[in-house]
Structure formats: C-alpha cells, structure tokens
Design an enzyme around this catalytic site. Structure first.
Site, PDB file in Angstrom:
ATOM      1  CE  LYS A 116     -40.918  64.695  21.230  1.00 25.25           C
ATOM      2  NZ  LYS A 116     -41.046  64.731  19.586  1.00 25.25           N
ATOM      3  CD  GLU A 191     -43.344  69.259  27.707  1.00 26.35           C
ATOM      4  OE1 GLU A 191     -44.307  69.384  27.856  1.00 26.35           O
ATOM      5  OE2 GLU A 191     -42.317  68.924  28.161  1.00 26.35           O
ATOM      6  CG  HIS A 226     -32.595  69.837  24.258  1.00 30.27           C
ATOM      7  ND1 HIS A 226     -33.210  69.941  25.820  1.00 30.27           N
ATOM      8  CD2 HIS A 226     -32.572  70.757  23.846  1.00 30.27           C
ATOM      9  CE1 HIS A 226     -32.890  71.567  26.093  1.00 30.27           C
ATOM     10  NE2 HIS A 226     -32.894  72.042  24.909  1.00 30.27           N
ATOM     11  CD  GLU A 266     -37.125  59.285  26.100  1.00 28.90           C
ATOM     12  OE1 GLU A 266     -38.052  60.511  25.603  1.00 28.90           O
ATOM     13  OE2 GLU A 266     -36.121  58.842  24.970  1.00 28.90           O
ATOM     14  CD  GLU A 279     -39.832  61.975  22.957  1.00 29.83           C
ATOM     15  OE1 GLU A 279     -40.925  63.045  22.730  1.00 29.83           O
ATOM     16  OE2 GLU A 279     -38.944  61.675  22.481  1.00 29.83           O
ATOM     17  CG  ASN A 281     -38.140  57.608  21.715  1.00 31.80           C
ATOM     18  OD1 ASN A 281     -39.219  58.416  20.787  1.00 31.80           O
ATOM     19  ND2 ASN A 281     -37.377  58.513  22.553  1.00 31.80           N
ATOM     20  NE  ARG A 283     -36.369  56.596  17.376  1.00 37.02           N
ATOM     21  CZ  ARG A 283     -35.717  57.040  19.329  1.00 37.02           C
ATOM     22  NH1 ARG A 283     -34.522  55.566  18.921  1.00 37.02           N
ATOM     23  NH2 ARG A 283     -35.696  58.271  18.922  1.00 37.02           N
TER      24      ARG A 283
END
Length: 666
Positions: A116, A191, A226, A266, A279, A281, A283
């Site tokens: 990330k 962050e 999360h 995202e 990030e 993903n 997939r």
C-alpha cells in the site's frame, strides 16, 4: 481457449466460479484440504485434488501444491478467487511459469499494488487523490486520530485506530504482529483517520488491448473490524461531480499499472465529499454480485474471456439498471465481540423470489470449522429502486431458515431497517454508534420469543403424544392420551398443567411454558387471548388477539428452532431442575471458541499481578484474533495457555484469583 479451470480457493467463491464454468462449458477443478473433504465446492466441481492438511498455511496458501494440483487435473488455467494467494505476484508467476493461464492481472500490476505504501506513491504520481502519510515517530496529539494499516494484505488485518498518543506504541506492536502473522510482512504505516468517512469503491474491468471500464460505484461502509458486512451498488447520495471524479481516478489507477482483468479501486470519501485513494484490490471482490446485478454482467465470464485474450466489447458496458444490496451472513455473535461460531449447520435456506440471489459454500448438513473465514453466504437483492432492494433483502433474511451456530442474521435485518441506513446516511462508524442498540432486545421481543416458546412446547407435546400412541393395528383405548408417567415420588398427571423450560439462544433468557393435554391435543394454560388452531410436531398455528400466526418447528437433539413470519428463534430445552454443579471456578478464563493461542501478554506467568480488563491471551480463530481479558484485578494462579497450542471451546486457559477481602475487626 480454456477447457479446464482449476480454482485455487474454497467455499463460496469456488462455487460461484464453477457456476460460470458450467455455463461456458468449462471443466471445473477444485482443490480441498482435509477439513474440506466433503465441502460443497468439492461436490460441485467436476474434478478435485486433495491438499494434505487442514491449516491454510499447509494447503490453500501453498502455491507449489496448487500449481501441482492444476497440472495433475489437466487444467490449462488457474483462477485464484479472492483471499489466500489471489494477490500474490509470486504465485501468479509460478502459474505462468508452469505453462498455465493466470485468470488475473499481470504479475507486474500485482507487484506494484501489493504494498500500500508503494501503491500510494504510484497513485500520487498518476494524479489520484491521497491522504498524506504520517511518520509514527513524530506524530503529535494534533495528528490524532490516526489509522495504522498493514502495508501488505487487507481484510482489516493489521489495522488499528489510535486516539491517544499513550497507546500508539502498543498498537503499533499489535498491528505489526498481526500483519506479519497474516501476510508474512510486518510493515505498518499510518495515515489520518477520517471520522464519519464512507468506504466507496469502483469496479474496473480492463482487457489486454487498452480498454478500461469503470463499472459504477459500490458503498461498503457498514463494516465490523474493518471488514465489510453490507454492500450496495450504486453508492447512494453521490452527486455527478463526485461520481465522475471516482470513475476517472479508478481508470487512471488501472492504466498506471497496465492493468488487465477485474479489479477494485477503493476510496475513502470524507463527510465533505472528498475522495482519497485507499488501495487497489487486484482480484475479484466478495461484493462483486451487486455490480453484476446492476449491470447485468457475469464478471467471472469476463475475467475468463480476457484471460483468453479477447477484447472487451467495443460498444462499452451496458447501462446500469436499478439498485442492488448484498448482506454477508456470518457464523458469529455480534453481541459478544463478533465471536466466531463453529459446529454443524443443520439448515440453510433463503426464499427463492424474483430479484434474490444466494451465493454460498454451505448447505444444510455441512460443518463450520475453525480454520477458515466464518462467512456462510451472501444474500443479494436487486430491484428498480434502493428502497425496494433494501426492503426485499431485509424480508428475505427475516424469512431465511438458518439452523445451527449463532449468526449475524438478526443484526443484518435490523441494520437494513435502521433509519440511518434506510435514508442512506452510512459511514464506517455505523456499528461503533449503533451496535449496542442493534443487538439489544427490542420492544416486544420478549413477548414474541415467549409465543415462539409456546409453539415449541405444543409441538413437543404432540410429538410425544404421537410417539406414545398405540400402533395403528392395535385397537386404541377410548382415551388415546398416554397415562401418567411416574418418576419415583414425582408424578406428572396429564390432566394437570405441564411445564416446559427453554433457554433462548444466544441471549440466555429463560421461558417457562405451561399447557394442558386434552383429548383434542395440547392447549395453553392460563394464556388468555391465545388459541391453538392446529398443532403438529413440525408446525403450530396460533391465534393471538384475533391474528393467526404460523410457526415451523425443527428439533435437533436439545435444540429447538422456531421460524415464524416475523423472526426466528433458537431454544435449548432445559431439564425441569437445574444442575447446581454446572458452575466454573471463579476467575477462570475459558476459550470462547476453538482456536490457536498466538501470544501471551509480556511477562505473563503464574504468580503475575494482573489488572481487570488487561489483555492476557490472544487467540486466533477463523482468521480473526480475539483477546482474552483478565476478569478481575488479582494474581494469575494458573496458566495453561502457550503460544501455538490449539484449544477447544471451553478449555481452561488461566485462572485469576482476586485478593481476599481484609477481615473486619470485631
């Protein structure tokens, strides 16, 4: 052309991919651990290859075994599903080195997005909006709250919100340890934590010929630890400018890494409507069905065609229609810190209605084990409007029959009907604010549960009466009701009120039901306003204050499952008299679920002083870590837990003894 596809995964996603394989005429090959030998994805596959062992690290995370399985099955392509090795560049490379097609993005794209921290640098250069990173060594109170995140992997592992500087060091250690255990990489970064932020993402689909589609938005803000619980498409309440910015940023992210295949970009959307890249993903996502429903596409079929080298249709994607909402049905107890549940899944059925879809890796009779994620199924509703889709999904979940371990089904129904969710006022803090209310008894719950317990007792009475009745070829006496049953000095007289005791699960509330057995069957005792219209061992119909209500009853050993029109109830039949010996030693720390002890508190040993609420033992079960806390301030007088030790539910881990109260001078 792909003729045989090995799915390097398990459960629901493997079943989902096999469904598309059948539609396209592709042979589906499964892999399975010893724990999954009888799993649904194995039963639905055309071929299956065993992976010796049970733990993910010995099976589904062994890239060498997966490649060997693909070759043994005669596969010419591998689909990784989601989770496990789906975003592992080395595995993708190994698949291609073996001469197999990889149904996923290029290895280089996976590598670029795997970290990330590196991905954020790349996205910043591509003009994608970002949150500024924080240096954990120099943060001040002005930087709080902040979010710690694992540089590798996802799914909420290695993620911590820090609100006090004094807890930063401990949370860093915990986040790094969890990330290292889950992904083999303990790197963690920080962050700013955006309060009341929304998790909004964009589904992208890209081919190897330069075309990138942005297939709308999804809102995945309802999360626990999360991890997503309820998702929907499109994300509600976005204006055209924000939606366009999200689409443009997602396409830019995909192009920046030369992406091909299905992926998800995202974003965190602030309360002011500003998007920030989280990030990508690389997939297929768990929540892909809501996008499929809205666009009328099969994303797995598109993945396979892109892997075969075909371009996306030149005309572009279809126009989206309607709204779709997905709920993840988990075997867990939301009221008890989302504790995972295991055991036999006796029944799992969801109403078959237009607009509803069920994706699952389980059927009735399967066993929910300790090694894998506790998600049982995804239920998806699609309708012309958001209001209709939410209503359809809530009602479908309410009418579903789920017998076995405790699930989050009731929480899902209440969440979908919560005024904030209905109005589209959602953010990632939804459960932080509302969980206590959503899991507390609602007005009328006790009365409804009591009525369900009455139905259970009446069905039980009919069942026992039928079992005791003479065989059909023997002339029955005038009174076919069994005579009194004697227990030593006690006697149950059938003409007198009988009682049944039930404990409601999982809240533990007890219900005592009184009824009388008559020639016409059992009837409630001292229950004005309630009339029995019909009673069978598996179905009871009651009239309460002029309203007819039906209850379906299923009995599995001492558990009774009662499904009604407005809810489902699970009871444990209790003996007439309680067992006073069913007590545990005060201060005992028992394993709340089967799992593995992963670590102990620093310096924890017999004789150590502990404080009430202090985390003492960390237990890992079903891909989640659970802290075992000291029940009181005192001394650790016994310690049976050790890192690496596997324990069963109820196992004694430790004992904390409180100091004796000082004697009063007389």
């Amino acid at each position: 052309m792909i003729t045989t596809l090995l799915v390097a995964n398990r459960g629901e996603i493997a079943c989902r991919i096999f469904r598309t394989c059948r539609a396209l005429g592709i042979t589906g090959a499964a892999v399975y651990s010893d724990a999954d030998a009888d799993a649904l994805h194995v039963r639905e596959a055309d071929l299956a290859v065993r992976l010796p062992g049970a733990a993910p690290s010995d099976t589904y995370l062994r890239g060498d075994l997966l490649v060997a399985a693909a070759l043994a099955a005669g596969a010419d392509a591998v689909h990784p599903g989601y989770g496990f090795l789906s975003e592992n560049a080395a595995f993708a490379a190994a698949v291609q080195d073996a001469g197999l097609r990889w149904v996923g993005p290029p290895v280089k794209a996976i590598e670029l997005m795997a970290s990330k921290t590196r991905a954020k640098e790349l996205m910043g250069a591509a003009g994608v909006p970002l949150l500024a990173p924080l240096d954990t060594g120099s943060v001040t109170a002005a930087d709080l709250p902040l979010l710690l995140k694992a540089a590798s992997g996802g799914g909420g592992r290695g993620m911590r919100v820090v609100r006090e500087l004094g807890s930063l060091e401990a949370e860093l250690t915990a986040a790094s340890a969890e990330a290292a255990a889950a992904f083999g990489d303990g790197e963690v970064f920080a962050e700013p934590y955006v309060e009341r932020g929304r998790h909004v993402e964009v589904q992208v689909m890209a081919d190897g010929h330069g075309t990138v589609w942005a297939l709308g938005t999804r809102d995945c803000s309802l999360q626990r630890r999360h991890q997503k619980v309820i998702e929907e498409a499109p994300a509600p309440g976005l204006d055209d400018a924000v939606r366009a910015r999200l689409h443009e940023s997602a396409v830019a992210a995909a192009r920046a890494v030369g992406y091909a295949g299905a992926g998800t970009v995202e974003f965190l959307l602030s309360a002011e409507g500003r998007p920030y890249f989280l990030e990508m993903n690389t997939r297929l996502q768990v929540e892909h069905p809501v996008t499929e429903a809205v666009f009328g596409l099969d994303l797995v079929a598109l993945q396979l065609r892109i892997a075969e080298g075909e371009p996306l249709p030149a005309a572009g994607p279809p126009q989206p229609e309607g709204h779709a909402v997905e709920a993840r049905l988990y075997a867990e107890d939301p009221a008890r810190d989302w504790r995972p549940q295991t055991g036999a899944l006796l029944t799992l059925t969801v109403p078959e209605e237009p607009g509803l879809r069920l994706d699952t890796g389980y059927t009735g009779g399967d066993t929910i084990g300790v090694h894998y994620d506790p998600m049982l199924a995804k239920v998806i509703a699609h309708a012309p409007t958001r209001t209709e889709a939410v209503r359809l999904l809530a009602r479908a979940l309410e009418r579903a029959r789920v017998h076995g371990p405790v699930t989050n089904r009731d929480l899902l129904v209440r969440s979908l009907r919560h005024p904030d969710f209905v109005a589209g006022r959602v953010d990632t803090g939804f459960y932080d604010r509302h969980l206590a209310d959503l899991t507390a008894p609602a007005d009328g719950d006790r009365a409804r549960a009591a009525l369900a317990a009455l139905a259970a007792a009446l069905a039980d009475a009919v069942r026992h009466r039928s079992a005791a009745a003479p065989a059909a070829h023997v002339p029955a006496p005038a009174a076919s009701v069994p005579g009194p049953v004697r227990f030593g000095a006690w006697r149950n007289v059938t003409s007198q009120p009988q009682t049944k005791r039930y404990r409601s699960e999982p809240d533990g509330a007890e219900h005592t039901v009184a009824y009388r057995t008559t020639r016409g069957g059992p009837v409630p005792y001292d229950a004005p306003g309630i009339r029995v219209l019909a009673a069978r061992p598996d179905r009871v119909t009651l009239e309460t204050d002029g309203v007819t209500r039906h209850f379906d009853i299923a009995v599995h050993r001492d558990r009774v499952y009662v499904d009604g029109a407005t809810g489902s109830y699970t009871f444990t039949a209790l003996p007439r008299f309680t067992d006073p010996s069913a007590q545990s030693e005060p201060g005992s720390l028992l394993a709340p679920m089967p799992g593995t002890v992963v670590r102990l508190a620093d310096g924890l040993a017999q004789g150590a002083a502990v404080e009430a609420g202090q985390p003492l033992i960390w237990l890992e079960a079903m891909k989640m870590e659970h802290r075992i806390l000291a029940p009181a301030t005192g001394t650790l007088t016994a310690l049976h837990a050790a890192p690496g030790r596997q324990v069963e539910v109820g196992a004694l881990l430790a004992v904390v003894t409180e100091p004796a109260a000082p004697e009063e001078n007389v």
